[in-house]
Write a protein that holds these residues in place. Structure first.
Motif, PDB file in Angstrom:
ATOM      1  N   HIS A  54     -19.407  22.397  -0.539  1.00  0.00           N
ATOM      2  CA  HIS A  54     -18.316  21.689   0.117  1.00  0.00           C
ATOM      3  C   HIS A  54     -16.944  21.887  -0.518  1.00  0.00           C
ATOM      4  O   HIS A  54     -15.926  21.817   0.184  1.00  0.00           O
ATOM      5  CB  HIS A  54     -18.637  20.192   0.180  1.00  0.00           C
ATOM      6  CG  HIS A  54     -19.700  19.878   1.164  1.00  0.00           C
ATOM      7  ND1 HIS A  54     -21.038  19.877   0.837  1.00  0.00           N
ATOM      8  CD2 HIS A  54     -19.636  19.580   2.482  1.00  0.00           C
ATOM      9  CE1 HIS A  54     -21.742  19.575   1.907  1.00  0.00           C
ATOM     10  NE2 HIS A  54     -20.917  19.400   2.927  1.00  0.00           N
ATOM     11  N   ALA A  55     -16.868  22.115  -1.806  1.00  0.00           N
ATOM     12  CA  ALA A  55     -15.566  22.202  -2.489  1.00  0.00           C
ATOM     13  C   ALA A  55     -14.643  23.267  -1.889  1.00  0.00           C
ATOM     14  O   ALA A  55     -13.464  22.972  -1.630  1.00  0.00           O
ATOM     15  CB  ALA A  55     -15.766  22.410  -3.984  1.00  0.00           C
ATOM     16  N   PRO A  56     -15.123  24.488  -1.636  1.00  0.00           N
ATOM     17  CA  PRO A  56     -14.204  25.500  -1.102  1.00  0.00           C
ATOM     18  C   PRO A  56     -13.644  25.165   0.281  1.00  0.00           C
ATOM     19  O   PRO A  56     -12.479  25.449   0.566  1.00  0.00           O
ATOM     20  CB  PRO A  56     -15.063  26.771  -1.031  1.00  0.00           C
ATOM     21  CG  PRO A  56     -16.201  26.539  -1.948  1.00  0.00           C
ATOM     22  CD  PRO A  56     -16.444  25.061  -1.935  1.00  0.00           C
ATOM     23  N   ILE A  57     -14.453  24.554   1.135  1.00  0.00           N
ATOM     24  CA  ILE A  57     -13.944  24.247   2.472  1.00  0.00           C
ATOM     25  C   ILE A  57     -12.997  23.048   2.448  1.00  0.00           C
ATOM     26  O   ILE A  57     -12.091  22.948   3.272  1.00  0.00           O
ATOM     27  CB  ILE A  57     -15.074  24.058   3.510  1.00  0.00           C
ATOM     28  CG1 ILE A  57     -16.049  22.960   3.113  1.00  0.00           C
ATOM     29  CG2 ILE A  57     -15.792  25.380   3.742  1.00  0.00           C
ATOM     30  CD1 ILE A  57     -17.138  22.656   4.144  1.00  0.00           C
ATOM     31  N   HIS A  58     -13.177  22.146   1.464  1.00  0.00           N
ATOM     32  CA  HIS A  58     -12.252  21.014   1.338  1.00  0.00           C
ATOM     33  C   HIS A  58     -10.942  21.439   0.699  1.00  0.00           C
ATOM     34  O   HIS A  58      -9.934  20.744   0.836  1.00  0.00           O
ATOM     35  CB  HIS A  58     -12.902  19.856   0.585  1.00  0.00           C
ATOM     36  CG  HIS A  58     -13.751  19.029   1.484  1.00  0.00           C
ATOM     37  ND1 HIS A  58     -13.268  17.933   2.156  1.00  0.00           N
ATOM     38  CD2 HIS A  58     -15.038  19.180   1.873  1.00  0.00           C
ATOM     39  CE1 HIS A  58     -14.234  17.422   2.905  1.00  0.00           C
ATOM     40  NE2 HIS A  58     -15.313  18.162   2.748  1.00  0.00           N
ATOM     41  N   ALA A  59     -10.942  22.569   0.027  1.00  0.00           N
ATOM     42  CA  ALA A  59      -9.704  23.109  -0.535  1.00  0.00           C
ATOM     43  C   ALA A  59      -8.950  23.945   0.494  1.00  0.00           C
ATOM     44  O   ALA A  59      -7.788  24.292   0.276  1.00  0.00           O
ATOM     45  CB  ALA A  59     -10.016  23.958  -1.763  1.00  0.00           C
ATOM     46  N   THR A  60      -9.611  24.250   1.621  1.00  0.00           N
ATOM     47  CA  THR A  60      -9.000  25.137   2.615  1.00  0.00           C
ATOM     48  C   THR A  60      -9.107  24.534   4.016  1.00  0.00           C
ATOM     49  O   THR A  60      -8.364  23.632   4.354  1.00  0.00           O
ATOM     50  CB  THR A  60      -9.656  26.544   2.568  1.00  0.00           C
ATOM     51  OG1 THR A  60     -11.078  26.417   2.793  1.00  0.00           O
ATOM     52  CG2 THR A  60      -9.424  27.225   1.223  1.00  0.00           C
ATOM     53  N   ILE A  61     -10.053  25.003   4.810  1.00  0.00           N
ATOM     54  CA  ILE A  61     -10.088  24.677   6.237  1.00  0.00           C
ATOM     55  C   ILE A  61     -10.318  23.197   6.556  1.00  0.00           C
ATOM     56  O   ILE A  61      -9.920  22.726   7.619  1.00  0.00           O
ATOM     57  CB  ILE A  61     -11.117  25.539   7.001  1.00  0.00           C
ATOM     58  CG1 ILE A  61     -12.543  25.253   6.558  1.00  0.00           C
ATOM     59  CG2 ILE A  61     -10.775  27.010   6.861  1.00  0.00           C
ATOM     60  CD1 ILE A  61     -13.606  25.920   7.431  1.00  0.00           C
ATOM     61  N   TYR A  62     -10.962  22.456   5.646  1.00  0.00           N
ATOM     62  CA  TYR A  62     -11.187  21.027   5.891  1.00  0.00           C
ATOM     63  C   TYR A  62     -10.313  20.158   4.991  1.00  0.00           C
ATOM     64  O   TYR A  62     -10.586  18.967   4.818  1.00  0.00           O
ATOM     65  CB  TYR A  62     -12.665  20.668   5.693  1.00  0.00           C
ATOM     66  CG  TYR A  62     -13.574  21.168   6.802  1.00  0.00           C
ATOM     67  CD1 TYR A  62     -13.107  21.377   8.092  1.00  0.00           C
ATOM     68  CD2 TYR A  62     -14.909  21.425   6.554  1.00  0.00           C
ATOM     69  CE1 TYR A  62     -13.934  21.836   9.103  1.00  0.00           C
ATOM     70  CE2 TYR A  62     -15.756  21.883   7.567  1.00  0.00           C
ATOM     71  CZ  TYR A  62     -15.257  22.083   8.833  1.00  0.00           C
ATOM     72  OH  TYR A  62     -16.083  22.526   9.847  1.00  0.00           O
ATOM     73  N   SER A  63      -9.248  20.724   4.454  1.00  0.00           N
ATOM     74  CA  SER A  63      -8.390  19.964   3.536  1.00  0.00           C
ATOM     75  C   SER A  63      -7.701  18.787   4.213  1.00  0.00           C
ATOM     76  O   SER A  63      -7.316  17.826   3.536  1.00  0.00           O
ATOM     77  CB  SER A  63      -7.344  20.880   2.894  1.00  0.00           C
ATOM     78  OG  SER A  63      -6.493  21.429   3.896  1.00  0.00           O
ATOM     79  N   ASP A  64      -7.531  18.844   5.524  1.00  0.00           N
ATOM     80  CA  ASP A  64      -6.907  17.740   6.251  1.00  0.00           C
ATOM     81  C   ASP A  64      -7.857  17.147   7.301  1.00  0.00           C
ATOM     82  O   ASP A  64      -7.430  16.522   8.264  1.00  0.00           O
ATOM     83  CB  ASP A  64      -5.590  18.181   6.890  1.00  0.00           C
ATOM     84  CG  ASP A  64      -5.734  19.360   7.845  1.00  0.00           C
ATOM     85  OD1 ASP A  64      -6.843  19.938   7.940  1.00  0.00           O
ATOM     86  OD2 ASP A  64      -4.736  19.715   8.501  1.00  0.00           O
ATOM     87  N   ALA A  95      -5.093  22.747   9.200  1.00  0.00           N
ATOM     88  CA  ALA A  95      -5.575  23.687   8.184  1.00  0.00           C
ATOM     89  C   ALA A  95      -6.729  24.555   8.707  1.00  0.00           C
ATOM     90  O   ALA A  95      -6.986  25.629   8.172  1.00  0.00           O
ATOM     91  CB  ALA A  95      -6.012  22.947   6.924  1.00  0.00           C
ATOM     92  N   HIS A  96      -7.413  24.095   9.732  1.00  0.00           N
ATOM     93  CA  HIS A  96      -8.537  24.856  10.278  1.00  0.00           C
ATOM     94  C   HIS A  96      -8.013  26.022  11.118  1.00  0.00           C
ATOM     95  O   HIS A  96      -7.065  25.847  11.890  1.00  0.00           O
ATOM     96  CB  HIS A  96      -9.435  23.952  11.129  1.00  0.00           C
ATOM     97  CG  HIS A  96     -10.779  24.530  11.397  1.00  0.00           C
ATOM     98  ND1 HIS A  96     -10.982  25.513  12.325  1.00  0.00           N
ATOM     99  CD2 HIS A  96     -11.981  24.272  10.829  1.00  0.00           C
ATOM    100  CE1 HIS A  96     -12.261  25.843  12.336  1.00  0.00           C
ATOM    101  NE2 HIS A  96     -12.897  25.101  11.430  1.00  0.00           N
ATOM    102  N   PRO A  97      -8.611  27.221  10.988  1.00  0.00           N
ATOM    103  CA  PRO A  97      -8.159  28.372  11.775  1.00  0.00           C
ATOM    104  C   PRO A  97      -8.165  28.131  13.286  1.00  0.00           C
ATOM    105  O   PRO A  97      -7.341  28.698  14.012  1.00  0.00           O
ATOM    106  CB  PRO A  97      -9.146  29.480  11.405  1.00  0.00           C
ATOM    107  CG  PRO A  97      -9.682  29.085  10.085  1.00  0.00           C
ATOM    108  CD  PRO A  97      -9.670  27.581  10.059  1.00  0.00           C
ATOM    109  N   ALA A  98      -9.049  27.285  13.773  1.00  0.00           N
ATOM    110  CA  ALA A  98      -9.101  26.973  15.204  1.00  0.00           C
ATOM    111  C   ALA A  98      -8.126  25.862  15.579  1.00  0.00           C
ATOM    112  O   ALA A  98      -8.053  25.472  16.739  1.00  0.00           O
ATOM    113  CB  ALA A  98     -10.522  26.593  15.604  1.00  0.00           C
ATOM    114  N   GLY A  99      -7.409  25.342  14.592  1.00  0.00           N
ATOM    115  CA  GLY A  99      -6.478  24.250  14.846  1.00  0.00           C
ATOM    116  C   GLY A  99      -7.188  22.920  14.956  1.00  0.00           C
ATOM    117  O   GLY A  99      -8.403  22.820  14.764  1.00  0.00           O
TER     118      GLY A  99
END
Length: 142
Positions: A54-64, A95-99
């Motif tokens: 989970h850490a990498p996705i919370h630092a990027t695509i799921y950060s918000d 932050a998610h590529p799909a918006g």
């Protein structure tokens, strides 16, 4: 960190750790040897592996992103074990590529008592989809 005092507290505790984007708090909700299956069928074993997932996705695509969890039921399977089902709506942000978008999942969790609190022993997350098209669907929240 939000402890799981009773099994019915599990959805809120999971939601609180996710929404704080505190993966160490999330990992602390699990037994050291717990298993986790995410909504894409990725299986990991161990609290450290759950954090690593989970850490990498919370630092990027799921950060918000945010979760909104709703308890469905709790089934006791003894004094120190319970099965918990809950709905989870994941709302992704910019932050998610799909918006921004939402995804509903159904979570099945097995919890066991650890000292004075409960911890996840196993958790599996299933995305709601249309069986004819495979497209994700949002559940009726009424």
């Amino acid at each position: 960190m939000t402890d799981i005092i009773e099994p019915q507290d599990a959805p809120h505790a999971f939601q609180a750790a996710w929404n704080a984007h505190d993966m160490y708090a999330l990992g602390a909700l699990f037994h050291e040897d717990a298993t986790f299956v995410n909504r894409f069928g990725h299986y990991v074993r161990g609290a450290d592996e759950i954090v690593k997932l989970h850490a990498p996705i919370h630092a990027t695509i799921y950060s918000d992103s945010t979760l909104d969890n709703t308890l469905i039921d709790v089934v006791a399977i003894g004094d120190d074990a319970a099965i918990v089902h809950f709905w989870s709506r994941l709302s992704s942000g910019v932050a998610h590529p799909a918006g921004p978008h939402a995804v509903d999942t159904l979570i099945l969790a097995v919890l066991t008592r650890h000292r004075n609190a409960w911890r996840f022993k196993a958790l599996e997350n299933v995305t709601l989809t249309n069986p004819r098209t495979g497209e994700p669907v949002l559940r009726d929240r009424s």
